[in-house]
Structures are given as structure tokens and as C-alpha cells.
Motif scaffolding. Structure first.
Motif, PDB file in Angstrom:
ATOM      1  N   HIS A 304      18.193 -22.777 -43.063  1.00 44.78           N
ATOM      2  CA  HIS A 304      19.307 -23.341 -43.481  1.00 44.78           C
ATOM      3  C   HIS A 304      19.220 -24.614 -42.673  1.00 44.78           C
ATOM      4  CE1 HIS A 304      23.418 -24.429 -42.649  1.00 44.78           C
ATOM      5  NE2 HIS A 304      23.881 -24.118 -43.961  1.00 44.78           N
ATOM      6  N   ASP A 305      19.124 -24.515 -41.390  1.00 42.48           N
ATOM      7  CA  ASP A 305      19.150 -25.687 -40.584  1.00 42.48           C
ATOM      8  C   ASP A 305      18.151 -26.856 -41.055  1.00 42.48           C
ATOM      9  OD1 ASP A 305      20.997 -24.480 -39.389  1.00 42.48           O
ATOM     10  OD2 ASP A 305      20.183 -24.144 -37.495  1.00 42.48           O
ATOM     11  N   GLY A 306      16.800 -26.334 -41.291  1.00 40.52           N
ATOM     12  CA  GLY A 306      16.065 -27.327 -41.601  1.00 40.52           C
ATOM     13  C   GLY A 306      16.269 -28.079 -42.977  1.00 40.52           C
ATOM     14  N   ALA A 307      16.708 -27.298 -44.031  1.00 39.82           N
ATOM     15  CA  ALA A 307      17.036 -27.788 -45.423  1.00 39.82           C
ATOM     16  C   ALA A 307      18.491 -28.855 -45.217  1.00 39.82           C
ATOM     17  CB  ALA A 307      17.620 -26.501 -46.220  1.00 39.82           C
ATOM     18  N   ALA A 308      19.283 -28.478 -44.323  1.00 38.98           N
ATOM     19  CA  ALA A 308      20.464 -29.358 -43.972  1.00 38.98           C
ATOM     20  C   ALA A 308      19.837 -30.701 -43.354  1.00 38.98           C
ATOM     21  CB  ALA A 308      21.505 -28.717 -43.127  1.00 38.98           C
ATOM     22  N   MET A 309      19.092 -30.782 -42.564  1.00 38.77           N
ATOM     23  CA  MET A 309      18.476 -32.058 -41.896  1.00 38.77           C
ATOM     24  C   MET A 309      17.746 -32.603 -42.807  1.00 38.77           C
ATOM     25  SD  MET A 309      17.989 -31.287 -37.958  1.00 38.77           S
ATOM     26  CE  MET A 309      17.284 -29.536 -38.002  1.00 38.77           C
ATOM     27  N   ALA A 310      16.630 -32.034 -43.901  1.00 40.04           N
ATOM     28  CA  ALA A 310      15.837 -32.562 -44.781  1.00 40.04           C
ATOM     29  C   ALA A 310      16.711 -33.269 -45.641  1.00 40.04           C
ATOM     30  CB  ALA A 310      14.849 -31.547 -45.344  1.00 40.04           C
ATOM     31  N   ARG A 311      17.659 -32.812 -46.158  1.00 42.95           N
ATOM     32  CA  ARG A 311      18.689 -33.115 -47.201  1.00 42.95           C
ATOM     33  C   ARG A 311      19.360 -34.502 -46.866  1.00 42.95           C
ATOM     34  NH1 ARG A 311      21.133 -28.945 -48.199  1.00 42.95           N
ATOM     35  NH2 ARG A 311      22.634 -29.338 -46.665  1.00 42.95           N
ATOM     36  N   LEU A 312      19.730 -34.721 -45.385  1.00 39.53           N
ATOM     37  CA  LEU A 312      20.118 -35.888 -44.776  1.00 39.53           C
ATOM     38  C   LEU A 312      19.258 -36.951 -44.879  1.00 39.53           C
ATOM     39  CD1 LEU A 312      22.466 -34.448 -41.916  1.00 39.53           C
ATOM     40  CD2 LEU A 312      23.184 -35.592 -44.017  1.00 39.53           C
ATOM     41  N   LEU A 313      17.998 -36.516 -44.463  1.00 41.71           N
ATOM     42  CA  LEU A 313      16.938 -37.676 -44.364  1.00 41.71           C
ATOM     43  C   LEU A 313      16.560 -37.967 -45.952  1.00 41.71           C
ATOM     44  CD1 LEU A 313      14.461 -35.848 -41.781  1.00 41.71           C
ATOM     45  CD2 LEU A 313      15.940 -37.928 -41.601  1.00 41.71           C
ATOM     46  N   ASP A 314      16.523 -37.209 -46.782  1.00 44.66           N
ATOM     47  CA  ASP A 314      16.269 -37.534 -48.320  1.00 44.66           C
ATOM     48  C   ASP A 314      17.405 -38.447 -48.662  1.00 44.66           C
ATOM     49  OD1 ASP A 314      13.915 -36.071 -48.319  1.00 44.66           O
ATOM     50  OD2 ASP A 314      14.983 -34.442 -49.241  1.00 44.66           O
ATOM     51  N   GLU A 315      18.637 -38.495 -48.231  1.00 48.99           N
ATOM     52  CA  GLU A 315      19.532 -39.317 -48.926  1.00 48.99           C
ATOM     53  C   GLU A 315      19.535 -40.551 -48.075  1.00 48.99           C
ATOM     54  OE1 GLU A 315      23.014 -37.118 -47.811  1.00 48.99           O
ATOM     55  OE2 GLU A 315      22.918 -35.628 -49.473  1.00 48.99           O
ATOM     56  N   GLY A 316      18.676 -40.774 -47.111  1.00 46.78           N
ATOM     57  CA  GLY A 316      18.359 -42.136 -46.427  1.00 46.78           C
ATOM     58  C   GLY A 316      19.335 -42.304 -45.183  1.00 46.78           C
ATOM     59  N   VAL A 317      19.806 -40.977 -44.829  1.00 47.87           N
ATOM     60  CA  VAL A 317      20.524 -41.098 -43.668  1.00 47.87           C
ATOM     61  C   VAL A 317      19.756 -41.087 -42.188  1.00 47.87           C
ATOM     62  CG1 VAL A 317      22.332 -39.911 -42.284  1.00 47.87           C
ATOM     63  CG2 VAL A 317      22.469 -40.100 -44.652  1.00 47.87           C
TER      64      VAL A 317
END
Length: 449
Positions: A304-317
Motif C-alpha cells: 500500500h505504501d509503495g503504491a501511494a508514493m509511486a502514484r505521487l511520483l507519477d503525478e509529477g509530485v
């Protein structure tokens, strides 16, 4: 000695016994955590520990006959665990060579009240009389923590006194964890100065917070520096990523050691661009007061935590993560969780150092909602932000290297930059030592948060 001494609140700051000064927690604090309320760092650096080391050497050499006597005006619950944990040898403790003469604190329903039990002079206690009667005076070593009370005590004829602070390299045991809010040794004069400062500190904290929330970074940092809240930059921040190539549009992952909850704020200030912080636990008050927006909360579930941080990075954050998982005040780095090494092709290590004058902005057993306010109430403080060269993490993502190896390499590089020492200690080790739990807050449904 007075028949009753109140240690809680402000009165405790004005009392300075033979073993060092101490501040009491609120009266409802359980017995297991009371002796850690006064940081061992202040006791070890406050003088008088040189004689303790001589006593330890003596008891190790002649454990069967030597006796170490600690006579203190502080409560026994604060003195005895510190002595046995940091100074006394196991052989001396097992042989009865450690005698602690101190007054007891009243307990009601299993909780300390902060009120001392009635009693007479500590030097005339049965423990001290028995120790003096059964051994020669050459076998008794007394030491004081900076108080002049020892010079007026009958024990002075048996004691040595050398007033010097103990360098860190001479600590009997490495000091990694400690709790409590005070960042100084509360001698009577220092405690009085702190009490005078408190109302000004509260007003200053509110003003600093208003400036940080209302003004842009470039203006806010100038005004905050004028109030004593400064920061310094070392190294060159990475330039903003250019758009166009999909890979370069991903957000940047910044990996920091964890000093206070304000770490991501200073990373954002140094970059002069917005970032998102991720955290395992943060009080709602601290989250509301954050000038960089809401913190992304992790669930302590790797997937869950890995997916949450990866999603932020994919959004350019741009994401700031502290892989230690908890703060550490001393010059040590805790074990880095390797999850960050699996999220990006490159990570930027950021070495942080925080200096405070009066109050620590972290706690293990206290009210975490006060962390930011305690930090901002300092008369002066300084953050050092150092950007290290980016580390290539693509071998981990391609399966050619282990994430733990890269995490350990980043930890070592950060420790070298800061002059700190790397450890394999974890958040769980810290909370087991300071709070008697694993540091995980569980909801009513049993899930961790």
C-alpha cells in the motif's frame, strides 16, 4: 531537607539534587517512563560522571567488596534506573555493590503523583549507614551532579569531587535515544530563565507560525531569521526537471534523515518549490499547521505504501520521505527502510541537522501535537540542509541489486556527510526503550496507523 518536595510542573525545575536535576512528567505518567523524563544526555554532560566512571572501574576490579553509593535529592525512580543502565557494571549490581540513597515518590493507583514521601536527610538513610559500616572508606566513591548540597552533607568526607562535563567519547554506553522536552540541564538558574522565557516563547511561536503560513518562502525566511529561526544550505539543490520526456516528468524522490516533523518544510524552502511529505504518524494539529499542505499518511503496509508514493511520483509530485521512520536527536542514523529504493530510478539524499537552544521538538511519550509549537518556542534554532549527489536506483528497479544494499549505502553516505554514526536500530527499538510499546498506534478496529 524539606519534608515534602513537589516535583511536577515548575517546582521540579528549581530542584537540583546530588545526582542531577530532573523534570517530572504530568502526575499520571506510569512508573516505567518516569526515569527517562530527564534526558540522560543532560545527566552525562552535567558533570560529576567522571567519579561515576571511577566507581565503575572500582566495582569491576573488586566487585565482591567495593560499594558505589549514589545519594541524591531526586526521586529514586529517576536515579536508580539511570545509574544501573548507564554506569554500573552487572557484576557490581548483582553483588549488591550499588547503593542508591534517595527518597521515594508517592504512588496512587499505580501512578506517580509527583509528591515526595516524607523522610529525613538522605545521607542518614539506612542504606548509606549500612554501606559505611560494612566497608572501608577507601572502597566508597561518592559523586555529585553539580549541586553544592553534597558539600554540606556528612558524605563529603568520603567523596571525591571533580567538576567537569563528560565528553561523548567517554560515555559508558552510547546514548542514542532519550525523551523529554528540555534541551538543557535545568540548573536552578537555567530553569528560572526558562520560566521567564515561556510567555515570550509562546507568543514568538504563534508569530513565527503566522509568518510561515501567510508569506512566501523568500519573505518568510528573512523575517524568521530576524527572530532567531535560521537555516543554512550546503550543496546544490538539483535543478527543476524539464518537461517533455515522460521519464523526466516524474516527480523527484528526496530521502532525508529525520530530526523533527519540520524536516520536509526546510527541504521545500531550500528547493524553493512545493513538496509532499509522507509519514507513518502525525498529529492532526501538526498536519493542520503544516505550511506545505497535508501529509500523505502511510499505513505500514509495504504494498500500500509503495503504491501511494509511486502514484505521487507519477503525478509529477516531489516527494520527501524519511526512511528512518522516527526521529533521532543524537548524532546517529537509524536503519533505513529500503522501500524508497524501489520507487524511482534516482533518489536525492538530503542530510539534515537541527540545533535547538531550549526545547526539543520531538517526543516519544508526550503530546505529539505540541511538537511544532515546542520547536518554534525556542529563542534560537538553526537547520542545516545539505543536498548530496543523486544516487542511481535503476539497478534495484531492474532487479540487478538488492534494495537493502542501496538503502544502507545511502545511510552511510549521509552519515559521512553529517559526521554521524550509522546504526541498525529501528523505530520499534526506540519506542520499546522510551515508551514501553512498539510505537504503532492502532485504531479501534485493530489496524495500525
Amino acid at each position: 531537607m524539606a519534608k515534602s518536595k513537589l516535583f511536577p510542573a515548575v517546582f521540579s525545575l528549581l530542584l537540583h539534587g546530588g545526582g542531577g536535576a530532573a523534570t517530572m512528567p504530568p502526575p499520571h505518567v506510569p512508573a516505567v517512563t518516569v526515569h527517562r523524563c530527564m534526558p540522560p544526555a543532560a545527566r552525562l554532560a552535567g558533570g560529576g560522571v567522571t567519579e561515576a566512571l571511577e566507581a565503575v572501574t572500582l566495582t569491576r576490579r573488586r566487585a565482591a567488596t567495593a560499594t558505589v553509593v549514589w545519594a541524591s535529592g531526586m526521586p529514586r525512580v529517576m536515579v536508580e534506573p539511570f545509574l544501573r543502565e548507564y554506569l554500573a557494571s552487572p557484576a557490581a549490581a548483582a553483588a549488591g555493590g550499588v547503593v542508591v540513597a534517595a527518597r521515594e515518590m508517592k504512588v496512587v493507583w499505580g501512578f506517580y503523583t509527583g509528591v515526595m514521601e516524607d523522610g529525613g536527610e538522605v545521607a542518614a538513610s539506612p542504606e548509606v549507614r549500612r554501606a559505611m559500616a560494612k566497608v572501608d572508606v577507601d572502597d566508597v566513591v561518592g559523586f555529585s551532579g553539580g549541586s553544592m548540597d553534597l558539600l554540606r552533607s556528612p558524605l563529603v568526607s568520603f567523596c571525591k569531587s571533580k567538576w567537569r562535563a563528560l565528553p561523548r567519547r567517554e560515555y559508558p554506553r552510547p546514548l542514542v535515544f532519550h525523551d523529554g522536552r528540555l534541551a538543557f540541564l535545568p540548573t536552578p538558574l537555567a530553569a528560572a530563565a526558562m520560566l521567564v522565557w515561556l510567555p515570550f516563547g509562546a507568543a514568538l511561536a504563534a508569530a513565527r507560525l503566522a509568518v510561515a503560513l501567510a508569506l512566501p518562502y523568500r519573505l518568510a525566511t528573512l523575517l524568521l531569521a530576524a527572530t532567531g529561526q535560521s537555516w543554512r544550505l550546503r550543496g546544490s539543490p538539483p535543478p527543476p526537471r524539464a518537461g517533455g520526456e515522460p521519464r523526466r516528468r516524474r516527480g523527484q524522490l528526496y530521502v532525508c534523515n529525520h530530526r523533527t516533523l519540520i524536516d520536509p518544510v526546510y527541504v521545500s524552502i531550500a528547493l524553493d518549490r512545493p513538496v509532499r511529505a509522507v509519514s507513518y504518524s502525525l498529529s492532526r494539529v501538526s498536519d493542520l499547521l503544516s505550511p506545505i499542505g497535508a501529509t500523505v499518511r502511510l499505513a505500514r503496509d509495504r504494498a500500500h505504501d509503495g503504491a501511494a508514493m509511486a502514484r505521487l511520483l507519477d503525478e509529477g509530485v516531489h516527494v520527501v520521505v524519511c526512511p528512518e521512520g522516527t526521529t533521532c536527536r543524537e548524532p546517529y542514523l537509524l536503519r533505513f527502510s529500503p522501500l524508497f529504493a524501489e520507487l524511482a530510478d534516482d533518489v536525492v539524499p538530503v542530510a539534515l541537522a537541527a540545533e535547538t537552544a531550549t526545547f526539543y521538538g520531538t517526543t516519544a511519550g508526550g503530546w505529539k501535537s505540541m511538537d511544532a509549537l515546542c520547536y518554534l518556542a525556542n529563542p534560537r534554532m538553526c537547520y542545516t540542509v545539505e543536498f548530496l549527489p543523486a544516487v542511481d536506483a535503476s539497478p534495484v528497479r531492474e532487479g540487478k541489486a538488492a534494495s537493502t544494499e542501496l538503502a544502507n549505502a545511502v545511510q552511510r553516505r549521509m552519515a559521512e556527510a553529517l559526521g554521524y554514526e550509522s546504526t541498525m536500530l529501528t523505530r520499534k527499538d526506540k519506542y520499546l526503550m522510551l515508551a514501553g510499546n512498539d510505537g504503532v498506534v492502532r485504531r479501534r478496529d485493530g489496524a495500525a496507523k
